[in-house]
Write a protein that holds these residues in place. Structure first.
Motif, PDB file in Angstrom:
ATOM      1  N   HIS A  78      93.408 116.838  92.267  1.00 29.80           N
ATOM      2  CA  HIS A  78      94.068 117.764  93.194  1.00 29.80           C
ATOM      3  C   HIS A  78      95.516 117.353  93.413  1.00 29.80           C
ATOM      4  O   HIS A  78      95.816 116.156  93.494  1.00 29.80           O
ATOM      5  CB  HIS A  78      93.349 117.772  94.551  1.00 29.80           C
ATOM      6  CG  HIS A  78      92.052 118.509  94.536  1.00 29.80           C
ATOM      7  ND1 HIS A  78      91.286 118.699  95.669  1.00 29.80           N
ATOM      8  CD2 HIS A  78      91.384 119.136  93.529  1.00 29.80           C
ATOM      9  CE1 HIS A  78      90.198 119.396  95.356  1.00 29.80           C
ATOM     10  NE2 HIS A  78      90.240 119.663  94.074  1.00 29.80           N
TER      11      HIS A  78
ATOM     12  N   GLU B  44      99.148 120.879  97.748  1.00 22.70           N
ATOM     13  CA  GLU B  44      99.218 122.122  96.964  1.00 22.70           C
ATOM     14  C   GLU B  44      97.808 122.584  96.602  1.00 22.70           C
ATOM     15  O   GLU B  44      97.385 122.513  95.439  1.00 22.70           O
ATOM     16  CB  GLU B  44     100.048 121.901  95.690  1.00 22.70           C
ATOM     17  CG  GLU B  44     101.477 121.489  95.918  1.00 22.70           C
ATOM     18  CD  GLU B  44     102.331 122.595  96.526  1.00 22.70           C
ATOM     19  OE1 GLU B  44     101.881 123.754  96.526  1.00 22.70           O
ATOM     20  OE2 GLU B  44     103.444 122.300  96.983  1.00 22.70           O
TER      21      GLU B  44
ATOM     22  N   ASP C  78      96.530 125.394  96.141  1.00 24.43           N
ATOM     23  CA  ASP C  78      96.411 126.547  95.254  1.00 24.43           C
ATOM     24  C   ASP C  78      96.549 126.164  93.782  1.00 24.43           C
ATOM     25  O   ASP C  78      96.127 126.905  92.902  1.00 24.43           O
ATOM     26  CB  ASP C  78      97.468 127.599  95.619  1.00 24.43           C
ATOM     27  CG  ASP C  78      97.375 128.833  94.736  1.00 24.43           C
ATOM     28  OD1 ASP C  78      96.250 129.352  94.575  1.00 24.43           O
ATOM     29  OD2 ASP C  78      98.410 129.259  94.192  1.00 24.43           O
ATOM     30  N   LEU C  79      97.123 124.993  93.499  1.00 22.59           N
ATOM     31  CA  LEU C  79      97.362 124.596  92.113  1.00 22.59           C
ATOM     32  C   LEU C  79      96.159 123.913  91.501  1.00 22.59           C
ATOM     33  O   LEU C  79      95.438 123.174  92.166  1.00 22.59           O
ATOM     34  CB  LEU C  79      98.572 123.659  92.023  1.00 22.59           C
ATOM     35  CG  LEU C  79      99.927 124.220  92.451  1.00 22.59           C
ATOM     36  CD1 LEU C  79     101.013 123.171  92.240  1.00 22.59           C
ATOM     37  CD2 LEU C  79     100.258 125.508  91.693  1.00 22.59           C
ATOM     38  N   LYS C  80      95.965 124.152  90.211  1.00 17.79           N
ATOM     39  CA  LYS C  80      94.909 123.454  89.477  1.00 17.79           C
ATOM     40  C   LYS C  80      95.412 123.090  88.073  1.00 17.79           C
ATOM     41  O   LYS C  80      96.229 123.809  87.482  1.00 17.79           O
ATOM     42  CB  LYS C  80      93.660 124.312  89.352  1.00 17.79           C
ATOM     43  CG  LYS C  80      93.830 125.580  88.549  1.00 17.79           C
ATOM     44  CD  LYS C  80      92.501 126.289  88.307  1.00 17.79           C
ATOM     45  CE  LYS C  80      91.627 125.529  87.348  1.00 17.79           C
ATOM     46  NZ  LYS C  80      90.374 126.247  87.010  1.00 17.79           N
TER      47      LYS C  80
ATOM     48  N   SER D 223      97.463 128.867  88.999  1.00 20.79           N
ATOM     49  CA  SER D 223      97.061 129.123  90.378  1.00 20.79           C
ATOM     50  C   SER D 223      95.558 129.362  90.451  1.00 20.79           C
ATOM     51  O   SER D 223      94.977 130.032  89.588  1.00 20.79           O
ATOM     52  CB  SER D 223      97.808 130.342  90.922  1.00 20.79           C
ATOM     53  OG  SER D 223      97.250 130.758  92.157  1.00 20.79           O
ATOM     54  N   ARG D 224      94.932 128.830  91.479  1.00 21.29           N
ATOM     55  CA  ARG D 224      93.508 129.093  91.683  1.00 21.29           C
ATOM     56  C   ARG D 224      93.271 130.553  92.071  1.00 21.29           C
ATOM     57  O   ARG D 224      92.174 131.076  91.871  1.00 21.29           O
ATOM     58  CB  ARG D 224      92.951 128.163  92.768  1.00 21.29           C
ATOM     59  CG  ARG D 224      92.996 126.690  92.405  1.00 21.29           C
ATOM     60  CD  ARG D 224      92.367 125.824  93.484  1.00 21.29           C
ATOM     61  NE  ARG D 224      92.540 124.408  93.196  1.00 21.29           N
ATOM     62  CZ  ARG D 224      91.727 123.698  92.403  1.00 21.29           C
ATOM     63  NH1 ARG D 224      90.688 124.288  91.845  1.00 21.29           N
ATOM     64  NH2 ARG D 224      91.956 122.419  92.179  1.00 21.29           N
ATOM     65  N   ARG D 225      94.289 131.204  92.626  1.00 27.17           N
ATOM     66  CA  ARG D 225      94.143 132.590  93.080  1.00 27.17           C
ATOM     67  C   ARG D 225      94.574 133.600  92.029  1.00 27.17           C
ATOM     68  O   ARG D 225      94.456 134.808  92.232  1.00 27.17           O
ATOM     69  CB  ARG D 225      94.958 132.808  94.357  1.00 27.17           C
ATOM     70  CG  ARG D 225      94.465 131.994  95.531  1.00 27.17           C
ATOM     71  CD  ARG D 225      95.321 132.215  96.770  1.00 27.17           C
ATOM     72  NE  ARG D 225      96.695 131.751  96.553  1.00 27.17           N
ATOM     73  CZ  ARG D 225      97.648 131.801  97.471  1.00 27.17           C
ATOM     74  NH1 ARG D 225      97.384 132.349  98.662  1.00 27.17           N
ATOM     75  NH2 ARG D 225      98.856 131.347  97.203  1.00 27.17           N
TER      76      ARG D 225
ATOM     77  N   LEU E  90     100.721 132.722  90.178  1.00 30.94           N
ATOM     78  CA  LEU E  90     101.506 131.520  90.453  1.00 30.94           C
ATOM     79  C   LEU E  90     102.907 131.899  90.910  1.00 30.94           C
ATOM     80  O   LEU E  90     103.624 132.634  90.222  1.00 30.94           O
ATOM     81  CB  LEU E  90     101.583 130.647  89.190  1.00 30.94           C
ATOM     82  CG  LEU E  90     102.344 129.334  89.306  1.00 30.94           C
ATOM     83  CD1 LEU E  90     101.692 128.422  90.345  1.00 30.94           C
ATOM     84  CD2 LEU E  90     102.391 128.621  87.957  1.00 30.94           C
ATOM     85  N   ASP E  91     103.287 131.410  92.070  1.00 30.33           N
ATOM     86  CA  ASP E  91     104.626 131.656  92.603  1.00 30.33           C
ATOM     87  C   ASP E  91     105.565 130.594  92.019  1.00 30.33           C
ATOM     88  O   ASP E  91     105.704 129.492  92.544  1.00 30.33           O
ATOM     89  CB  ASP E  91     104.594 131.567  94.130  1.00 30.33           C
ATOM     90  CG  ASP E  91     105.939 131.891  94.753  1.00 30.33           C
ATOM     91  OD1 ASP E  91     106.914 132.098  94.000  1.00 30.33           O
ATOM     92  OD2 ASP E  91     106.021 131.898  96.002  1.00 30.33           O
TER      93      ASP E  91
END
Length: 338
Positions: free
Chosen positions: A266, A270, A272-274, A287-289, A292-293
């Motif tokens: 992890h 952050e 949201d990052l993977k 991005s996990r969602r 990616l921003d």
């Protein structure tokens, strides 16, 4: 509670003398190593009473001889009757004996002998009766605790290991065979251990020095307990692919990884990052969602990755930087190789 000694299990996790100084409270005694290179490194740094906690093989006895000569106490472990019989024929250094621990299997099924088995009993008798050998006791590793989650399961594993090791020690003592060391342990079973330890003389606490996401995932610790991370730089934005590239490949973390959502680890702060994948020198981060921003992670910015397995990750690096906040306050050089 009858804990007489407290051993540190190096096992490719902290292989620095500095960490050894801290973890032994400056005593520089009673440590466990998993390679002869580690044993020599710590011995040359003034450490003593060292257990080489891998079943000994005959080609390594030349190095064992040197360490036995150099140290007040250097211990080897065995679960092989054939190897033991050959060691009984070897003359130890002048004024010394080969200090040997019998390795037991208390459920991990990697190596070691079943407690109370005919072979275990016979090996203990040979170690005790041979003039060249000092029978120093019992060693076991509760590796099966890595397959459990949470305090209750970890304590159950440790309790079983304690009971099996102590029962065997009592069997030997009933035969007139002294068993000075009765040791168990692993990271999960030490993080959550039985309140009653009567009969044990050692507990091997594993990689608690660093911890990692593997341990956090099985409930040995929280993410905030993890004290090692890999600093990595964003190298490239792949806009049409929805990912970015970092200079952290498997040569920085190893190829070990866990089930999702842990994966390769992890990123601190952050969620949201993977890490989607790793090649030799670079990693792919998404991005996990799903979106990616990229503006949050400009090329040249840095991220900190809490690794899946700190032992393997630490072994990949020639120097470890000790930080107080964002300030590097020391550099530790680990031992590498076998």
């Amino acid at each position: 509670m009858t804990i007489l000694k407290f051993l540190l299990l190096c096992l490719l996790n902290f292989e620095h003398r500095e960490a050894g100084y801290y973890m032994t409270g400056g005593l520089q005694k009673q440590i466990v190593v998993s390679t002869l290179a580690e044993a020599t490194f710590f011995a040359d740094g003034g450490f003593d009473d060292i257990v080489y906690a891998v079943p000994i093989s005959l080609p390594k006895m030349a190095a064992v001889r040197e360490l036995t000569t150099q140290l007040e106490a250097f211990h080897i472990v065995s679960d092989s009757m054939d190897v033991l019989k050959e060691i009984t024929k070897l003359e130890p250094p002048c004024g010394k004996q080969w200090s040997m621990l019998l390795m037991l299997d208390v459920g991990y099924n990697r190596c070691g002998l079943q407690p109370l088995s005919t072979t275990a009993l016979e090996m203990a008798r040979i170690m005790d009766s041979c003039d060249a050998i000092c029978f120093s006791g019992l060693y076991t590793h509760c590796g099966q605790s890595y397959n459990c989650t949470g305090p209750d399961e970890h304590i159950k594993i440790a309790t079983h290991a304690r009971d099996e090791a102590v029962k065997f020690a009592k069997k030997l003592e009933a035969e007139g065979i002294a068993c000075p060391c009765v040791g168990i342990g692993s990271t999960p079973s030490c993080s959550h251990n039985p309140s009653e330890m009567t009969g044990l003389t050692e507990y091997h606490p594993g990689n608690y020095v660093f911890y990692d996401m593997q341990q956090a995932g099985i409930g040995s610790c929280s993410e905030s307990d993890i004290s090692v991370s890999v600093l990595t730089t964003v190298l490239s934005h792949k806009l049409d692919g929805g990912h970015m590239v970092i200079d952290c490949g498997w040569t920085a973390t190893s190829k070990q990884y866990g089930d999702e959502p842990i994966g390769h680890g992890h990123f601190i702060g952050e969620p949201d990052l993977k890490v989607r994948s790793l090649s030799q020198e670079v990693g792919i981060v998404s991005s996990r969602r799903g979106h990616l921003d990229f503006s949050k992670y400009p090329v040249g910015s840095t991220l900190q990755l809490l690794p899946y397995h700190s032992c393997a990750t630490s072994a990949m690096h020639p120097v470890h930087y000790v930080c107080d906040g964002d300030m590097v306050v020391d550099e530790w050089t680990p031992v590498r190789g076998w």
